[in-house]
Design a protein around this motif. Structure first.
Motif, PDB file in Angstrom:
ATOM      1  N   PRO A 174       1.041  -1.200   0.235  1.00 14.17           N
ATOM      2  CA  PRO A 174       0.098   0.094  -0.027  1.00 14.17           C
ATOM      3  C   PRO A 174       0.898   1.304   0.009  1.00 14.17           C
ATOM      4  N   GLN A 175       1.978   1.120   0.010  1.00 15.04           N
ATOM      5  CA  GLN A 175       3.204   2.432  -0.006  1.00 15.04           C
ATOM      6  C   GLN A 175       3.008   3.158  -1.175  1.00 15.04           C
ATOM      7  N   ASP A 176       3.049   4.519  -1.252  1.00 12.34           N
ATOM      8  CA  ASP A 176       2.815   5.396  -2.133  1.00 12.34           C
ATOM      9  C   ASP A 176       3.910   5.057  -3.434  1.00 12.34           C
ATOM     10  N   LEU A 179       3.045   2.105  -5.193  1.00 17.34           N
ATOM     11  CA  LEU A 179       1.794   2.244  -6.068  1.00 17.34           C
ATOM     12  C   LEU A 179       2.029   2.939  -7.347  1.00 17.34           C
ATOM     13  N   GLN A 201      -3.069  -6.697  -2.828  1.00 12.57           N
ATOM     14  CA  GLN A 201      -2.491  -5.789  -1.993  1.00 12.57           C
ATOM     15  C   GLN A 201      -1.563  -6.744  -1.022  1.00 12.57           C
ATOM     16  N   SER A 204      -0.249  -5.819   3.818  1.00  5.85           N
ATOM     17  CA  SER A 204      -1.236  -4.801   3.941  1.00  5.85           C
ATOM     18  C   SER A 204      -1.502  -4.193   5.637  1.00  5.85           C
ATOM     19  N   GLY A 219       1.127   1.628   5.016  1.00  2.00           N
ATOM     20  CA  GLY A 219      -0.214   2.635   4.771  1.00  2.00           C
ATOM     21  C   GLY A 219      -1.374   1.629   4.588  1.00  2.00           C
ATOM     22  N   ASP A 221      -4.730   0.608   2.591  1.00  4.39           N
ATOM     23  CA  ASP A 221      -5.833   0.752   1.661  1.00  4.39           C
ATOM     24  C   ASP A 221      -5.214   1.441   0.251  1.00  4.39           C
ATOM     25  N   GLY A 222      -3.987   1.684   0.064  1.00  3.96           N
ATOM     26  CA  GLY A 222      -3.406   2.307  -0.884  1.00  3.96           C
ATOM     27  C   GLY A 222      -3.721   1.517  -2.419  1.00  3.96           C
ATOM     28  N   ASP A 225      -7.203   2.086  -3.096  1.00  5.65           N
ATOM     29  CA  ASP A 225      -7.636   3.018  -3.991  1.00  5.65           C
ATOM     30  C   ASP A 225      -7.318   2.952  -5.592  1.00  5.65           C
ATOM     31  N   LEU A 226      -5.987   2.499  -5.807  1.00  2.70           N
ATOM     32  CA  LEU A 226      -5.497   2.439  -6.861  1.00  2.70           C
ATOM     33  C   LEU A 226      -6.310   1.625  -7.840  1.00  2.70           C
TER      34      LEU A 226
END
Length: 263
Positions: A174-176, A179, A201, A204, A219, A221-222, A225-226
């Motif tokens: 989930p890390q930016d 992603l 994911q 998580s 993080g 739910d990254g 969201d993607l």
């Protein structure tokens, strides 16, 4: 009219571009190919690929499943599947996959010393990938799971354009920063017309084994969201769990060694 002229120009451009693309040719004996990919390294792609292959076999004992490690520089499948040794050659000079847990496996790791680095330029890597795809006697497989190297470069394009692929699974934490690369990976498959089956994911959430408190280290739910952004499904949500890591490191993947566990 200008619209018909534009259409003719587009057709001509498409024909010119398609000339340079290789013709897709199925791998002999393989019915369906699923690739497991990620934009970034270290997100648990090989662990996911191994357990997907084992789960496909566990879900239906009539299905024959193979696993191809397409990561030339950093092959992980031999250790994770507890396999060592060199493949035997058939009378037709094809390599026989090594087998464990009912899964036929092929990897660059079977062809070099465990600690030997692969210090190769791109053309040699592409040649090795071609050999792993075409010079292996897979027998009859219902599914071949391909563990792709990280990134969106030569190997990914070559595999995607040379063989028909049923679908791609994208793995990310989930890390930016992971992603960003997972998004690029999904878009690459769309560009080469490979269906993206969905996202996984990984890592998580971490649950403290003593107090059971949950921490979202990378993080929350990254990847979900993607998936919404890309209009894709979430195929799985895998926790950061010591059992998963230990099982793969010991060559006894969690799907085989702990099939009833939460992990």
């Amino acid at each position: 009219s200008s619209s018909s002229g534009d259409g003719a120009l587009r057709d001509k451009r498409a024909r010119i571009l398609s000339r340079g693309l290789p013709k897709q040719k199925p791998i002999e004996g393989v019915k369906q190919v699923v690739v497991v990919a990620s934009g970034k390294g270290g997100v648990g792609k090989s662990t996911t690929a191994v357990n997907i292959a084992l789960a496909l076999a566990a879900n239906d004992s009539t299905k024959e499943v193979g696993l191809l490690d397409a990561d030339i520089y950093g092959p992980s499948i031999p250790k994770m599947m507890n396999l060592k040794g060199n493949p035997e050659l058939t009378p037709k000079n094809l390599m026989r996959p090594l087998k464990n847990y009912g899964i036929a496996c092929m990897s660059m790791g079977f062809l070099i010393e465990e600690t030997a680095p692969v210090v190769w330029r791109g053309l040699m890597v592409m040649s090795a990938v071609e050999k792993l795809l075409r010079q292996v006697d897979w027998g009859q497989l219902d599914y071949l799971v391909i563990d792709m190297p990280p990134g969106t470069g030569d190997v990914q394009l070559s595999v995607s354009q040379n063989i028909p692929i049923a679908g791609a699974v994208i793995v990310s934490t989930p890390q930016d920063v992971a992603l960003l690369d997972a998004h690029k990976g999904a878009e690459m498959f769309r560009k080469v017309h490979v269906p993206v089956l969905g996202l996984v994911q990984n890592m998580s959430v971490f649950q403290c084994p003593k107090c059971k408190h949950e921490t979202h280290i990378f993080g929350a739910d990254g990847v979900r969201d993607l998936a919404k952004t890309l209009g894709l499904d979430i195929l799985g949500d895998i926790p950061l769990h010591v059992n998963i890591r230990e099982a793969c490191d010991s060559g006894q993947p969690v799907v085989i060694s702990q099939p009833e566990s939460d992990a």
